[in-house]
Design an enzyme around this catalytic site. Structure first.
Site, PDB file in Angstrom:
ATOM      1  N   TYR A  98      16.154  16.070  14.825  1.00 29.45           N
ATOM      2  CA  TYR A  98      15.105  16.477  15.276  1.00 29.45           C
ATOM      3  C   TYR A  98      14.480  17.631  14.515  1.00 29.45           C
ATOM      4  O   TYR A  98      13.286  17.620  14.276  1.00 29.45           O
ATOM      5  CB  TYR A  98      15.036  17.010  16.779  1.00 29.45           C
ATOM      6  N   PRO A 127      10.943  23.860  15.054  1.00 31.10           N
ATOM      7  CA  PRO A 127      10.381  24.700  16.683  1.00 31.10           C
ATOM      8  C   PRO A 127       9.380  25.649  16.247  1.00 31.10           C
ATOM      9  O   PRO A 127       9.192  26.034  15.161  1.00 31.10           O
ATOM     10  CB  PRO A 127      11.794  25.201  16.989  1.00 31.10           C
ATOM     11  N   SER A 131       5.350  22.966  14.196  1.00 29.97           N
ATOM     12  CA  SER A 131       5.022  21.711  14.670  1.00 29.97           C
ATOM     13  C   SER A 131       3.528  21.851  15.152  1.00 29.97           C
ATOM     14  O   SER A 131       3.014  22.870  14.971  1.00 29.97           O
ATOM     15  CB  SER A 131       5.959  21.288  15.721  1.00 29.97           C
ATOM     16  N   ARG A 134       0.370  22.012  20.785  1.00 27.74           N
ATOM     17  CA  ARG A 134      -0.506  21.359  21.631  1.00 27.74           C
ATOM     18  C   ARG A 134      -1.654  22.083  21.890  1.00 27.74           C
ATOM     19  O   ARG A 134      -2.657  21.635  22.520  1.00 27.74           O
ATOM     20  CB  ARG A 134       0.497  20.641  22.797  1.00 27.74           C
ATOM     21  N   ASN A 167       6.831  14.356  17.675  1.00 32.61           N
ATOM     22  CA  ASN A 167       7.814  13.884  19.064  1.00 32.61           C
ATOM     23  C   ASN A 167       7.004  14.520  19.930  1.00 32.61           C
ATOM     24  O   ASN A 167       6.840  15.669  20.287  1.00 32.61           O
ATOM     25  CB  ASN A 167       9.020  14.604  18.939  1.00 32.61           C
ATOM     26  N   GLU A 168       6.423  13.539  21.019  1.00 33.54           N
ATOM     27  CA  GLU A 168       5.518  13.839  22.130  1.00 33.54           C
ATOM     28  C   GLU A 168       4.559  14.990  22.094  1.00 33.54           C
ATOM     29  O   GLU A 168       4.437  16.160  22.827  1.00 33.54           O
ATOM     30  CB  GLU A 168       6.859  14.585  23.259  1.00 33.54           C
ATOM     31  N   GLU A 267      14.041   7.564  22.007  1.00 30.02           N
ATOM     32  CA  GLU A 267      15.136   7.914  23.214  1.00 30.02           C
ATOM     33  C   GLU A 267      15.303   7.036  24.266  1.00 30.02           C
ATOM     34  O   GLU A 267      14.263   6.664  24.756  1.00 30.02           O
ATOM     35  CB  GLU A 267      14.675   9.290  23.704  1.00 30.02           C
TER      36      GLU A 267
END
Ligand SMILES: *[C@@H]1O[C@H](CO)[C@@H](O)[C@H](O)[C@H]1NC(C)=O
Ligand SMILES: *[C@@H]1O[C@H](CO)[C@@H](O)[C@H](O)[C@H]1NC(C)=O
Ligand SMILES: *[C@@H]1O[C@H](CO)[C@@H](O)[C@H](O)[C@H]1NC(C)=O
Ligand SMILES: *[C@@H]1O[C@H](CO)[C@@H](O)[C@H](O)[C@H]1NC(C)=O
Ligand SMILES: *[C@@H]1O[C@H](CO)[C@@H](O)[C@H](O)[C@H]1NC(C)=O
Length: 561
Positions: A98, A127, A131, A134, A167-168, A267
């Site tokens: 990740y 982390p 990234s 959001r 990721n998400e 996943e």
């Protein structure tokens, strides 16, 4: 790098290169919606997530229990050697990692896994500020540089199957973030292509309502080869206990029946009805699913705890020298050993991908106008021209940047200005001229505009000791932005990132890297959340924004829902 070798050493190197070539792991490429090895054999991802859980700080802002730290598992050769036999015995051919640290050496681990026939899927995000945020989404030069640095390091290895760009990141209620993710895919693909690399570019999506899930999948793979992902991953935990294809997977399999690029489960492995039987892999690698899905990544090798329970299948001894496997692991080994996907369709009969028109559903907010490619030199030009520059007192400045952007935007709003130029709106597809620059440059831009609005009073550039007047500046901030960032919506092939030790591009100040910081200062983009365009008008609105800005809500490096 050129190295002069003594003859004996040179011979050894030649011998090992030869050996490596003989046993080299076959290249895996995509034909349409399937993966194939060089000899035309269909390739299925028989995978496992391989990364120890980082430190998770629980807070109201951290719904997904995302970690704020990470340990790069591909930089610990002894651990890779310790684990490779277990992975091999489990017939695992792919590990998903990740977060990796591009300044560490990965030679030994990558070699260990390559020799064992194991590919890697490398997520490029880190982390916190590494990234796409959001709450304050941005596709900016600091992130682009981080992504490209990782690619530069890993492109020397023969067993990188794919790079994941996120990721998400996009959730059901925040589909307006999707353009930022797709811009990351576009620029990452262009860079790989410019280096002659065919490594796949992927995204790992959260599962959710089919309307949102399927539209996002279509959005990410639509339009043209140059902007579409190659590999769609679905993080799917819907097969719990002793379920069945009909009970868990037939719906998504039907819905993805016409999907145009490769799909897999990035996943899987529900823990809500223990024990985990892993019978879903029987379905996954059977003709029931193989026409649509190319395997999956079981979650997780290392311990990974959530409120719902334990996903990990091995435990590491206190001295790190050995591991103990669980009964879940044993069942996975049995299932992976027994199930191999059918070798169909033949590569010669697999159709090339077509790229459909992009979706325009009203429930899906992401614009088809993507953010620009971050232009490092344009941002550097702006930075050095600004009249008031952010000069961080600590190396650990990423949280401070968010706070100061909030403060600066509030002050600027009161002085009649706005923060529009540093923000953007993925719903309308309008991105500010400075929106693709590093958050520290965005901050300096706001500080300069405020300083200028206050008649260049030195006090207005102080920001409690965080700002310094740039006496060499000759232009006002807005004019500098227009001249340095002359084509604010341009897309182009990004060039190699500046080296980390070199100081920022065109930068004359004291910072140590071209890429910096930030959870971005949420206020720059808080308008995305409210839908309003003008920034920070009301003080009470600002308080909420500032509170958000304080915590870096990373876009998921891991999510343990
Ligand atoms: C990468 O590793 C270096 C060397 O240990 C360390 O200084 C740096 O903080 C690490 N970077 C990240 C993002 O963890
Ligand atoms: C990037 O910005 C620089 C400096 O303003 C400019 O010369 C260059 O043309 C820009 N590149 C692209 C591809 O727009
Ligand atoms: C960086 O700052 C944050 C917030 O102020 C703090 O929680 C963290 O411990 C700091 N990290 C280091 C390495 O100083
Ligand atoms: C810089 O700004 C931060 C955030 O507002 C503040 O905590 C700090 O005291 C300021 N000054 C210095 C020298 O860091
Ligand atoms: C994140 O912030 C740290 C300082 O806190 C900085 O060293 C690093 O370059 C930043 N990363 C990105 C991608 O902005």
């Amino acid at each position: 790098m050129l190295v002069t070798l003594r003859p004996a050493a040179a011979l050894a190197v030649v011998a090992s290169l030869f050996a490596a070539r003989v046993h080299a792991i076959p290249r895996v490429t995509r034909t349409g919606r399937y993966l194939y090895q060089e000899d035309g054999t269909r390739f299925y991802i028989k995978g496992i997530a391989y990364q120890e859980q980082g430190e998770v700080i629980e807070s109201d802002d951290n719904h997904f229990l995302e970690p704020s730290t990470f340990v790069d598992p591909l930089a610990i050769p002894a651990a890779c050697t310790r684990d490779v036999e277990y992975l091999r015995q489990a017939s695992i051919n792919t590990i998903r990692v990740y977060s990796v640290n591009s300044s560490l050496n990965h030679d030994d681990c990558m070699r260990t896994f390559s020799d064992a026939g194991i590919y890697t899927i490398i997520d490029l995000a880190l982390p916190m500020n590494g990234s796409i945020d959001r709450l304050a989404p941005s596709w900016s030069s600091n992130l682009l540089d981080q992504y490209l640095r990782t690619i530069d390091v890993f492109s020397q290895y023969d067993n990188v199957l794919a790079y994941n760009i996120g990721n998400e990141v996009v959730l059901g209620d925040s589909t307006q973030i999707a353009p930022y993710v797709k811009a990351a895919a576009r620029d990452t693909k262009a860079y790989l292509q410019s280096k002659g690399l065919t490594t796949l570019v992927g995204y790992a999506a959260i599962n959710g309502a089919s309307t949102f899930r399927n539209t996002l999948a279509d959005y990410l793979s639509c339009g043209s080869e140059g902007t579409a992902i190659d590999l769609y991953g679905l993080n799917d935990y819907s097969w719990c206990g002793d379920s069945s294809f009909e009970g868990s997977y037939s719906g998504i399999t039907t819905q993805f029946a016409d999907y145009n690029v490769v799909a897999y489960l990035s996943e899987y492995g529900c823990i809500s009805s223990p024990p985990r039987l892993w019978t879903e892999s029987t379905a996954l690698f059977s003709a029931q699913m193989s026409d649509v899905w190319s395997g999956g990544i079981a979650f997780s090798y290392f311990p990974a705890a959530s409120a719902a329970g334990q996903f990990g299948m091995v435990t590491v001894s206190a001295d790190g020298n050995s591991i103990t496997t669980s009964a879940d692991w044993d069942r996975l080994v049995t299932q992976y050993g027994a199930n191999n996907g059918p070798n169909t369709p033949a590569q010669g009969s697999a159709a090339a991908s077509t790229y459909p028109t992009c979706p325009s559903e009203t429930t899906f907010l992401g614009s088809n106008t993507l953010p620009p490619t971050p232009n490092e030199s344009a941002c550097g030009c702006l930075e050095s021209a600004l009249s008031c520059q952010f000069t961080p007192a600590t190396r650990n400045y990423s949280v401070v940047v968010g706070e100061l952007i909030n403060t600066g935007c509030s002050l600027l709003g009161e002085a009649g200005g706005s923060c529009l130029e540093i923000g953007g709106d993925g719903q309308t597809g309008v991105y500010g001229r400075v929106s693709a620059c590093d958050p520290t440059i965005k901050l300096s831009y706001i500080m300069s505009q405020y300083y200028e609005a206050e008649g260049r009073n030195a006090q207005a550039c102080d920001f409690a000791g965080n700002g310094t007047v740039n006496s060499g500046s000759t232009a006002a901030a807005a004019a500098a932005a227009s001249s340095c960032i002359a084509s604010p919506s341009a897309t182009f092939v990004p060039s190699a990132p500046p080296t980390l030790s070199g100081g920022g591009p065109a930068s004359t100040n004291t910072r140590t890297s071209g890429g910096n910081n930030g959870n971005g200062g949420n206020s720059g983009n808080s308008n995305n959340n409210s839908g309003a365009v003008s920034l920070v008008a009301a003080t009470n609105a600002l308080i909420g924004v500032a509170a958000m800005g304080f915590v870096g809500v990373a876009s998921a490096v891991w999510t343990l829902v």
